[in-house]
Design a protein around this motif. Structure first.
Motif, PDB file in Angstrom:
ATOM      1  N   PHE A 211       0.847  -1.193   0.000  1.00  0.00           N
ATOM      2  CA  PHE A 211       0.000   0.000   0.000  1.00  0.00           C
ATOM      3  C   PHE A 211       0.879   1.238   0.000  1.00  0.00           C
ATOM      4  CE2 PHE A 211      -2.801   3.074   2.418  1.00  0.00           C
ATOM      5  CZ  PHE A 211      -3.640   3.331   1.340  1.00  0.00           C
ATOM      6  N   ASP A 212       0.681   2.072  -1.008  1.00  0.00           N
ATOM      7  CA  ASP A 212       1.427   3.325  -1.139  1.00  0.00           C
ATOM      8  C   ASP A 212       0.412   4.458  -1.237  1.00  0.00           C
ATOM      9  OD1 ASP A 212       2.961   5.492  -1.782  1.00  0.00           O
ATOM     10  OD2 ASP A 212       3.947   4.576  -3.520  1.00  0.00           O
ATOM     11  N   VAL A 262      -8.810  -4.856   3.384  1.00  0.00           N
ATOM     12  CA  VAL A 262      -7.510  -4.215   3.578  1.00  0.00           C
ATOM     13  C   VAL A 262      -7.185  -3.355   2.358  1.00  0.00           C
ATOM     14  CG1 VAL A 262      -5.031  -4.594   3.843  1.00  0.00           C
ATOM     15  CG2 VAL A 262      -6.653  -6.022   5.099  1.00  0.00           C
ATOM     16  N   ALA A 263      -6.859  -2.085   2.596  1.00  0.00           N
ATOM     17  CA  ALA A 263      -6.507  -1.176   1.508  1.00  0.00           C
ATOM     18  C   ALA A 263      -5.221  -1.643   0.837  1.00  0.00           C
ATOM     19  CB  ALA A 263      -6.334   0.242   2.041  1.00  0.00           C
ATOM     20  N   ALA A 264      -5.167  -1.502  -0.486  1.00  0.00           N
ATOM     21  CA  ALA A 264      -4.009  -1.995  -1.228  1.00  0.00           C
ATOM     22  C   ALA A 264      -3.802  -1.197  -2.500  1.00  0.00           C
ATOM     23  CB  ALA A 264      -4.196  -3.469  -1.574  1.00  0.00           C
ATOM     24  N   THR A 265      -2.546  -1.085  -2.891  1.00  0.00           N
ATOM     25  CA  THR A 265      -2.211  -0.626  -4.240  1.00  0.00           C
ATOM     26  C   THR A 265      -1.486  -1.727  -5.011  1.00  0.00           C
ATOM     27  OG1 THR A 265      -0.194   0.393  -3.333  1.00  0.00           O
ATOM     28  CG2 THR A 265      -2.106   1.828  -3.669  1.00  0.00           C
ATOM     29  N   GLY A 266      -1.096  -2.782  -4.309  1.00  0.00           N
ATOM     30  CA  GLY A 266      -0.479  -3.945  -4.939  1.00  0.00           C
ATOM     31  C   GLY A 266      -1.001  -5.216  -4.300  1.00  0.00           C
ATOM     32  N   ASP A 293       4.386   1.438  -9.413  1.00  0.00           N
ATOM     33  CA  ASP A 293       3.413   2.261  -8.692  1.00  0.00           C
ATOM     34  C   ASP A 293       2.645   1.483  -7.627  1.00  0.00           C
ATOM     35  OD1 ASP A 293       3.647   4.823 -10.199  1.00  0.00           O
ATOM     36  OD2 ASP A 293       3.028   3.557 -11.877  1.00  0.00           O
ATOM     37  N   THR A 294       2.894   0.183  -7.513  1.00  0.00           N
ATOM     38  CA  THR A 294       2.137  -0.633  -6.565  1.00  0.00           C
ATOM     39  C   THR A 294       2.675  -0.550  -5.139  1.00  0.00           C
ATOM     40  OG1 THR A 294       3.515  -2.598  -6.939  1.00  0.00           O
ATOM     41  CG2 THR A 294       1.599  -2.293  -8.394  1.00  0.00           C
ATOM     42  N   GLY A 295       3.886  -0.036  -4.975  1.00  0.00           N
ATOM     43  CA  GLY A 295       4.516  -0.043  -3.656  1.00  0.00           C
ATOM     44  C   GLY A 295       5.291  -1.315  -3.388  1.00  0.00           C
TER      45      GLY A 295
END
Length: 422
Positions: A211-212, A262-266, A293-295
């Motif tokens: 998460f980023d 759960v919040a995620a970017t990857g 960009d996924t962290g």
């Protein structure tokens, strides 16, 4: 004639005159050495390559420009035959089979065509079929981009890291960060900072989430968009992040159907070979963003360390040397693994030598590649029984795999014996 792998000299060459010898005893397998030879020269535009067994007057040619392979035997009982390349892993599977058993071993891996005209007709039919599929589905650009993203991820540090080593490092990093790995109902949660979380079951299935908050992929304030990012995650793994216990390393956000997520970017699954979630791939394609960009770098910075030592972690991370030392000291010492039944190991190795290979990162044994269940037959049943007997981790085969294909995570106790069969 049955050839024994590793007992004969092989010659690699390309259509520009470059040659390289491979000798028995080389620390790299013949397959890996040849594919490395190919990869280095393909970047320069070379399209045709050969691996030749001069002693037995046999060769296998990879013809990338026309998406074909060619097997050659001569001069006695000379034969030259062609085969259209049909999909993922075809080149490696053909090379692996040739290295193991020569020209004759390729017989069941056809259809083999007798001349160039037959090859061109088969290739033309394949292209027409693909064109028809594309016409039915519209522009293929989005699908091509998704394939590019998956191909890029397949070379990532996370994909190359064995889950066994991943979990070891996650445990240490969790402790270094002043937290404890938490195990509930057979599922262990690791996490550090506010960027990396992972859940692994006792059976080895797992989910890694990054998460980023600064990323363009952050949609933690949009419940529907955040849920869509998890599309394609197997239900048992998705359950690990639905209504998860509160944690200082993970941010729980509302789910459209109620409860939390759960919040995620990857999002990276370990149901089969490590893969990005379908929803993540779609979002990357739609937004023009990339894997960076996924962290994921927050984790890969530590996975990339060749020597995972307190000094290296202290240099790569935000923690003090004292915190790092305490984390390493608190981690569980490596336990001695029990010896495996020798007869069962030998039977597994025999099947591997006949119908298997290691994936490019030595994370999985891939057995019965390109076989259907019917083609693999009773030997596949024997293999699955051995996997259970030996306590090995079988994982889901990739979605594009044939029905008979079996993927098993590598084990150092098996690896030690495979050297006698390679």
């Amino acid at each position: 004639m049955c050839l024994v792998v590793g007992t004969r000299q092989l010659t690699f060459s390309d259509d520009k005159g470059d040659e390289q010898e491979w000798l028995p005893g080389d620390p790299r397998s013949a397959v890996d050495a040849f594919l490395e030879f190919v990869a280095e020269r393909r970047e320069a535009g070379t399209t045709s390559f050969a691996i030749e067994d001069e002693e037995n007057d046999e060769a296998l040619l990879l013809l990338f420009e026309v998406r074909a392979v060619c097997r050659v035997k001569g001069p006695q009982h000379a034969r030259t035959e062609y085969r259209v390349v049909t999909g993922r892993g075809d080149h490696r599977a053909q090379v692996d089979t040739f290295v193991r058993g020569g020209f004759a071993a390729l017989d069941p891996h056809g259809p083999w065509l007798p001349d160039v005209d037959s090859l061109l007709r088969a290739r033309s039919a394949q292209l027409h079929e693909k064109a028809a599929r594309r016409a039915d589905s519209g522009s293929d650009a989005p699908e091509r981009r998704r394939k590019e993203l998956r191909s890029e991820f397949d070379t990532s540090v996370l994909r190359r890291t064995h889950p066994r080593e991943l979990r070891r490092r996650l445990e240490v990093l969790t402790l270094v960060d002043g937290r404890e790995p938490a195990t509930v109902a057979g599922v262990t949660h690791y996490g550090f900072g506010d960027a990396v979380n992972a859940w692994f079951t006792a059976g080895g299935r797992g989910l890694v989430v990054t998460f980023d908050r600064t990323s363009a992929l952050d949609c933690s304030d949009d419940a529907a968009a955040q849920a869509a990012l998890y599309d394609g995650v197997p239900a048992d793994l998705l359950a690990l992040v639905r209504n998860a216990p509160e944690s200082s390393t993970a941010l729980n956000v509302p789910h459209p159907d109620g409860g939390t997520l759960v919040a995620a970017t990857g999002i990276f699954t370990f149901a089969g070979p490590c893969a990005m979630a379908d929803g993540l791939v779609s979002r990357l394609q739609e937004t023009g963003t990339g894997i960076e960009d996924t962290g994921l770098d927050r984790l890969e910075n530590f996975l990339a360390l060749k020597d995972f030592t307190p000094a290296a972690v202290a240099q790569a991370g935000p923690w003090s040397a004292e915190d790092v030392a305490r984390g390493f000291a608190a981690s569980a010492p490596e336990q001695a693994v029990p010896a495996l039944d020798k007869e069962a190991v030998d039977r597994f190795c025999e099947i591997w030598a006949d119908s298997g290979y290691n994936d490019r990162w030595d994370v999985h044994y891939v057995l019965f590649d390109s076989y259907t269940v019917e083609e693999a037959g009773e030997r596949r049943d024997d293999l699955l029984e051995l996997v259970g007997t030996l306590g090995l981790d079988r994982v889901d085969a990739p979605p594009e795999a044939t029905t008979g294909e079996v993927w098993v995570r590598t084990d150092p106790r098996i690896d030690a014996e495979l050297g006698n069969w390679a």
